[in-house]
Design a protein around this motif. Structure first.
Motif, mmCIF file in Angstrom:
data_model
loop_
_atom_site.group_PDB
_atom_site.id
_atom_site.type_symbol
_atom_site.label_atom_id
_atom_site.label_comp_id
_atom_site.label_asym_id
_atom_site.label_seq_id
_atom_site.Cartn_x
_atom_site.Cartn_y
_atom_site.Cartn_z
ATOM 1 N N HIS A 1 -1.780 -0.069 0.222
ATOM 2 C CA HIS A 1 -2.475 -1.176 0.477
ATOM 3 C C HIS A 1 -1.876 -2.626 0.059
ATOM 4 C CE1 HIS A 1 -5.677 1.512 1.601
ATOM 5 N NE2 HIS A 1 -6.531 0.590 2.185
ATOM 6 N N LEU A 2 -1.176 -2.360 -1.073
ATOM 7 C CA LEU A 2 -0.336 -3.520 -1.622
ATOM 8 C C LEU A 2 0.469 -3.788 -0.604
ATOM 9 C CD1 LEU A 2 -0.214 -5.058 -4.313
ATOM 10 C CD2 LEU A 2 1.835 -3.807 -4.677
ATOM 11 N N ALA A 3 1.317 -3.112 0.090
ATOM 12 C CA ALA A 3 2.557 -3.167 0.849
ATOM 13 C C ALA A 3 1.922 -3.874 2.086
ATOM 14 C CB ALA A 3 3.211 -1.665 1.391
ATOM 15 N N GLU A 4 0.721 -3.227 2.568
ATOM 16 C CA GLU A 4 0.114 -3.848 3.754
ATOM 17 C C GLU A 4 -0.267 -5.504 3.488
ATOM 18 O OE1 GLU A 4 -3.640 -1.950 4.483
ATOM 19 O OE2 GLU A 4 -4.088 -2.975 6.343
ATOM 20 N N VAL B 1 -2.416 -13.392 -2.748
ATOM 21 C CA VAL B 1 -3.187 -13.284 -3.653
ATOM 22 C C VAL B 1 -4.766 -12.973 -3.064
ATOM 23 C CG1 VAL B 1 -4.618 -14.274 -5.388
ATOM 24 C CG2 VAL B 1 -2.410 -14.443 -5.421
ATOM 25 N N ILE B 2 -5.066 -13.850 -2.135
ATOM 26 C CA ILE B 2 -6.247 -13.682 -1.427
ATOM 27 C C ILE B 2 -6.490 -12.530 -0.571
ATOM 28 C CG2 ILE B 2 -7.964 -14.896 0.018
ATOM 29 C CD1 ILE B 2 -7.277 -16.323 -2.424
ATOM 30 N N VAL B 3 -5.556 -12.329 0.488
ATOM 31 C CA VAL B 3 -5.566 -10.988 1.112
ATOM 32 C C VAL B 3 -5.489 -9.622 0.399
ATOM 33 C CG1 VAL B 3 -4.197 -9.500 2.748
ATOM 34 C CG2 VAL B 3 -4.222 -12.180 3.121
ATOM 35 N N LEU B 4 -4.944 -9.893 -0.760
ATOM 36 C CA LEU B 4 -5.027 -8.669 -1.892
ATOM 37 C C LEU B 4 -6.243 -8.525 -2.568
ATOM 38 C CD1 LEU B 4 -2.848 -6.850 -2.521
ATOM 39 C CD2 LEU B 4 -2.766 -8.198 -4.767
ATOM 40 N N THR B 5 -6.919 -9.610 -2.710
ATOM 41 C CA THR B 5 -8.191 -9.344 -3.386
ATOM 42 C C THR B 5 -9.238 -8.924 -2.364
ATOM 43 O OG1 THR B 5 -8.439 -11.861 -3.417
ATOM 44 C CG2 THR B 5 -8.474 -11.014 -5.353
ATOM 45 N N GLY B 6 -9.158 -9.442 -1.032
ATOM 46 C CA GLY B 6 -9.813 -8.959 -0.050
ATOM 47 C C GLY B 6 -9.786 -7.392 0.004
ATOM 48 N N THR B 7 -8.597 -6.909 0.183
ATOM 49 C CA THR B 7 -8.325 -5.581 0.512
ATOM 50 C C THR B 7 -8.329 -4.433 -0.637
ATOM 51 O OG1 THR B 7 -6.059 -5.918 0.367
ATOM 52 C CG2 THR B 7 -6.999 -6.146 2.692
ATOM 53 N N LEU B 8 -7.605 -5.017 -1.452
ATOM 54 C CA LEU B 8 -7.374 -4.034 -2.759
ATOM 55 C C LEU B 8 -8.773 -3.611 -3.512
ATOM 56 C CD1 LEU B 8 -4.637 -2.981 -3.170
ATOM 57 C CD2 LEU B 8 -4.474 -4.627 -5.330
ATOM 58 N N TYR B 9 -9.580 -4.646 -3.533
ATOM 59 C CA TYR B 9 -10.890 -4.214 -4.053
ATOM 60 C C TYR B 9 -11.539 -3.192 -3.448
ATOM 61 C CZ TYR B 9 -15.620 -4.350 -6.028
ATOM 62 O OH TYR B 9 -16.704 -4.118 -6.545
ATOM 63 N N ALA C 1 -10.525 4.379 -3.521
ATOM 64 C CA ALA C 1 -9.645 5.568 -4.131
ATOM 65 C C ALA C 1 -9.973 5.985 -5.334
ATOM 66 C CB ALA C 1 -8.267 4.696 -4.075
ATOM 67 N N ALA C 2 -10.819 5.396 -6.142
ATOM 68 C CA ALA C 2 -11.197 5.662 -7.250
ATOM 69 C C ALA C 2 -12.340 6.924 -7.334
ATOM 70 C CB ALA C 2 -11.617 4.729 -8.416
ATOM 71 N N VAL C 3 -13.008 6.990 -6.201
ATOM 72 C CA VAL C 3 -13.936 8.100 -6.355
ATOM 73 C C VAL C 3 -13.461 9.276 -5.843
ATOM 74 C CG1 VAL C 3 -15.926 6.413 -5.922
ATOM 75 C CG2 VAL C 3 -14.773 7.417 -3.933
ATOM 76 N N PRO C 4 -14.028 10.520 -6.180
ATOM 77 C CA PRO C 4 -13.385 11.752 -5.437
ATOM 78 C C PRO C 4 -13.469 11.787 -3.830
ATOM 79 C CG PRO C 4 -15.124 12.126 -6.862
ATOM 80 C CD PRO C 4 -15.116 10.686 -6.934
ATOM 81 N N PRO C 5 -12.341 12.147 -3.351
ATOM 82 C CA PRO C 5 -12.192 12.084 -2.018
ATOM 83 C C PRO C 5 -13.231 12.328 -1.006
ATOM 84 C CG PRO C 5 -10.543 13.583 -3.041
ATOM 85 C CD PRO C 5 -11.477 13.172 -4.004
ATOM 86 N N ARG C 6 -14.076 13.353 -1.275
ATOM 87 C CA ARG C 6 -15.200 13.775 -0.369
ATOM 88 C C ARG C 6 -16.187 12.686 -0.307
ATOM 89 N NH1 ARG C 6 -18.176 17.657 2.208
ATOM 90 N NH2 ARG C 6 -19.934 17.640 0.931
ATOM 91 N N GLU C 7 -16.280 11.809 -1.376
ATOM 92 C CA GLU C 7 -17.292 10.851 -1.570
ATOM 93 C C GLU C 7 -16.913 9.715 -0.503
ATOM 94 O OE1 GLU C 7 -19.152 8.812 -5.311
ATOM 95 O OE2 GLU C 7 -18.938 11.140 -5.583
ATOM 96 N N ALA C 8 -15.647 9.470 -0.738
ATOM 97 C CA ALA C 8 -15.166 8.283 0.294
ATOM 98 C C ALA C 8 -15.044 8.632 1.698
ATOM 99 C CB ALA C 8 -13.619 8.137 -0.301
#
Ligand code: ATP
Ligand code: MG
Lengths: 401, 108, 225
Positions: A313-316, A378-386, A392-399
């Motif tokens: 996502h960072l690269a994106e 910075v702005i695009v990042l805060t919009g997407t990375l969050y 990404a921080a939850v178990p895959p099946r939840e996502a």
């Protein structure tokens, strides 16, 4: 390293996976960045021109002062100032406002002694007012906007546009027109001889200011001497005229020191608009959010780590904001250079028309460009990375649900 | 195919190259502008400093050498700062000349 | 045991009035190289059990041991490493719809550090094996259900997993293709790969070394030895 690059490359693919979302972010960044870059470029161009104006002007400017307000000074002052130790040259000048034609076009009339003019100058199309005595019409050099609005070309005659009861009105002739890429203050300027200016304003034996050149290092003492020791009887007969001096350093001290200094206000407002605008856009609209969340879940279920998903996502975001910042720079340049600041120059230059017919002063420099990119990133990042991190921080099946 | 990523990378590099070219080109274009500016100020003795293009609004916004202060200074406004209502909307703002902040500054 | 659960519970919306006990006190396990088939009626918790065994979800209570390590206590990174040793075939395939079949298969290999050429070689090989040789660049969303299922299988196998978890792998396939897939699974198992399958299909159940029958989230019978 290769692994990381390949993960980053999937970020570029991700831009194409969600074309609507990418387009919305790209356009939002453009909408904010183009006016920002144009504004900063114009401000910096103007500032650079102002600095040039101060540096290439005289060492000291002397004007009259009565009741603490600026006013004209008598020509007698020229000799008095010339006699001060350290002064190398003194030139009287008349700068005044005139209104021309049926359309009431405002112009700035500048008159300087004939001897001051060279025979020929690069920045003028046509000629300069004749150096020697020559009977006939007044000789004027016009600014580009003025010439166009009044429909005048080099060689055209202008019927008297002023009243001088003592010496009578005379016709004038356009001898030259300023080059369009001379500083923008030429646009409404009329340059002529001192006598012509005096006749047009019907003000004998007066100048609005004196241009003073000094030997190096003498500027301070000369300006102190002028301000303290010289005063003249008022031209109206009562009271006295004191002199007030503006030195080159006074002018240069007015200039903002850097992009983040006074235009900082401007930048700050833009940053705010930026943050609010794009965050609102990306977070609340949530274009493709569910789809992206599921995608992150799938990647994690198939063995991607959280940091690898975030790198993607960072690269994106990086690619998206870099391309948007570059596109914004190219558009800002096209707007200023190819379309002459159509529509926007009049916001930043008071008195400019929608489509200015002079070279709008602007400077596209790497620092605002870089700043623009950082802001976008910075702005695009805060919009997407969050949102990516949340997924990404939850178990895959939840996502994936 | 993964070539999609490569294709976008090429577009990205082209954009960066374009932007760099513009920055370089504009850096050079300043020199010519400077030459004409020199002629202009030599002829006029130094005219113009601010964002106004004539004296109809306020002389200070045109050139503080003509009038060292603006009586109707608005100060900062959203999006920039301006001198007075007739010269609003400029991002190029400067304070009055020293000693001329007020309309009735004491004589030196 | 290679992979086993002890008193495993998974409750959804735990503690609320509409708590769902998808799995309640389940203890099963497989040895390395075995085949475990999970059977049971719809809604009995098969998918949930497989997801927990595949480290895709954390248990509400109880333990999952993989090579003796409790997955409930593993860090996020450690879990990702565990997942790289497994291949999961989802009941709904879970392909990324806008990626091509080939990209779907090769993406999981990127963080594993498999070189590009090798990734695509594996993808091509697996796809042609499933009769999808011409679909390498077709978008996943444009494939039929059965085709998507085979791409999902190829994605799970491309990483050369030690454990394959397949949630009803033959449900969308015609008998011939289904049989082909079973042959492949049998072949993998012969090569030492552990299989955990869920199914209603008697043909799949015939593969089983152990059968675990679920009903309403509870074990119906002890797995037969
Ligand atoms: N995210 C969830 N939230 C709430 N309940 C859930 C959730 N996921 C599953 N369940 C419930 O858990 C129970 C078990 O679901 P699961 O998907 O494991 O069944 P299954 O045996 O795979 O069924 P099927 O054969 O239809 O695929 C079901 O009653 C289901 O409704
Ligand atoms: Mg299921």
């Amino acid at each position: 390293m290769r692994r990381l690059l390949e993960i980053a490359l999937t970020g570029l693919v991700a831009i194409q996976l969600h074309p609507l979302r990418s387009l919305v972010s790209f356009v939002a960044v453009l909408v904010v960045l183009v006016p920002f870059l144009v504004g900063v470029a114009l401000a910096q161009g103007l500032e650079a021109d102002a600095e040039t104006s101060a540096r290439l002007g005289a060492d000291l400017y002397v004007k009259g002062s009565q009741f603490g307000r600026p006013g004209p000074l008598p020509l007698k002052a020229v000799d008095a100032v010339r006699d001060i130790r350290g002064v190398t040259a003194v030139v009287p000048r008349i700068v005044g406002a005139v209104v021309l034609g049926k359309e009431a076009v405002h112009a700035v009339l500048v008159g300087l002694p004939r001897e001051h003019f060279p025979e020929w100058a690069n920045g003028v199309e046509g000629e300069l007012p004749f150096r020697g005595q020559r009977p006939g019409p007044h000789e004027l050099v016009l600014g580009t906007t003025l010439a166009r609005r009044l429909g005048l070309k080099v060689g055209d005659m202008i019927p008297p546009f002023y009243h001088n009861n003592r010496r009578g009105d005379r016709i004038s002739r356009v001898v030259g027109i300023f080059a369009a890429d001379a500083p923008s203050w030429q646009s409404n300027l009329i340059l002529t001889t001192f006598e012509t200016a005096a006749a047009i304003f019907d003000q004998e034996k007066l100048a609005t200011d004196l241009l003073v050149w000094c030997r190096q290092g003498y500027e301070d003492t000369v300006s102190r001497t002028i301000a303290r020791e010289l005063s003249f009887p008022s031209p109206v007969g009562e009271g006295i005229v004191r002199l007030r001096v503006t030195a080159r350093e006074d002018l240069l001290a007015l200039l903002p020191r850097s992009l983040l200094h006074r235009e900082g206000i401007f930048t700050l407002h833009f940053v705010l608009a930026f943050v609010v605008g794009i965050l609102v856009l990306l977070v609340t609209s949530g274009v493709g959010l569910a789809e992206r969340r599921r995608e992150v879940g799938i990647l994690k279920a198939t063995g991607w780590q959280t940091d690898e998903v975030l790198l993607r996502h960072l690269a994106e975001s990086f690619a998206l904001s870099l391309s948007a910042a570059c596109a914004a720079l190219l558009l800002a340049w096209a707007w200023l250079r190819l379309f002459g600041g159509y529509g926007i120059a009049s916001f930043f230059l008071a008195g400019a028309e929608t489509s200015p017919d002079f070279a709008v002063p602007f400077r596209l420099t790497p620092i605002p460009a870089l700043l623009a990119f950082v802001l976008a990133f910075v702005i695009v990042l805060t919009g997407t990375l969050y949102s990516a991190w949340r997924a990404a921080a939850v178990p895959p099946r939840e996502a994936m649900r | 195919m993964e070539s999609r990523g490569i294709r976008l990378l090429v577009v990205l590099l082209l954009l960066v190259a374009g932007a760099t070219a513009v920055l370089v080109r504009e850096g050079r274009a300043q020199d010519q502008r400077q030459a004409h500016a020199e002629d202009f100020h030599r002829l006029t003795g130094g005219v113009g400093f601010g964002p106004a293009l004539d004296l109809s609004g306020c002389a200070f916004g045109f050139d503080p050498r003509l009038d060292g202060t603006c009586a109707e200074d608005f100060g900062p406004v959203p999006g920039g700062a301006c001198f007075c209502p007739r010269h609003a909307g400029s991002v190029f703002f400067y304070p009055p000349l020293p000693g001329e902040e007020g309309a009735h500054a004491s004589p030196p | 045991m290679f992979l086993e659960t002890q008193s495993l519970c998974k409750f959804y919306r735990a503690g609320t009035r509409d708590e769902v006990r998808a799995l309640d006190d389940i203890s099963v396990g497989v040895e390395r190289g075995e085949v475990l088939v999970v059977v049971g009626p719809s809604g009995s918790g098969k998918t949930t059990l497989l997801a927990l065994l595949g480290a895709l979800e954390r248990p509400t209570r109880g333990h999952i041991f993989f090579e003796g390590r409790d997955l409930g206590e593993c860090s996020d990174v450690a879990l990702a490493r565990v997942r790289r040793r497994m291949g999961f075939i989802f009941q709904d395939f879970s392909l990324i719809p806008d990626l091509s079949a080939g990209e779907n298969i090769t993406y999981p290999l990127i963080p594993r550090g498999v070189p590009r050429a090798e990734r695509w070689r594996r993808a091509e090989e697996l796809l042609s094996r499933f009769g999808l040789g011409g679909k390498l660049t077709a978008r996943a969303r444009e494939l039929s259900g059965g085709e998507q299922q085979r791409v999902a299988v190829a994605r799970a196998l491309a990483g050369e997993p030690e454990v394959v978890l397949a949630d009803e792998p033959t449900s969308n396939l015609d008998p011939v293709t289904g049989q082909g897939l079973l042959d492949l699974l049998r072949e993998l198992n012969a090569g030492g790969t552990t299989l955990i399958l869920s199914s209603h299909d008697p043909a799949v159940i015939s593969l089983a070394g152990r059968v675990c029958e679920l009903e309403g989230g509870k074990l119906r019978a002890r797995p037969n030895q």
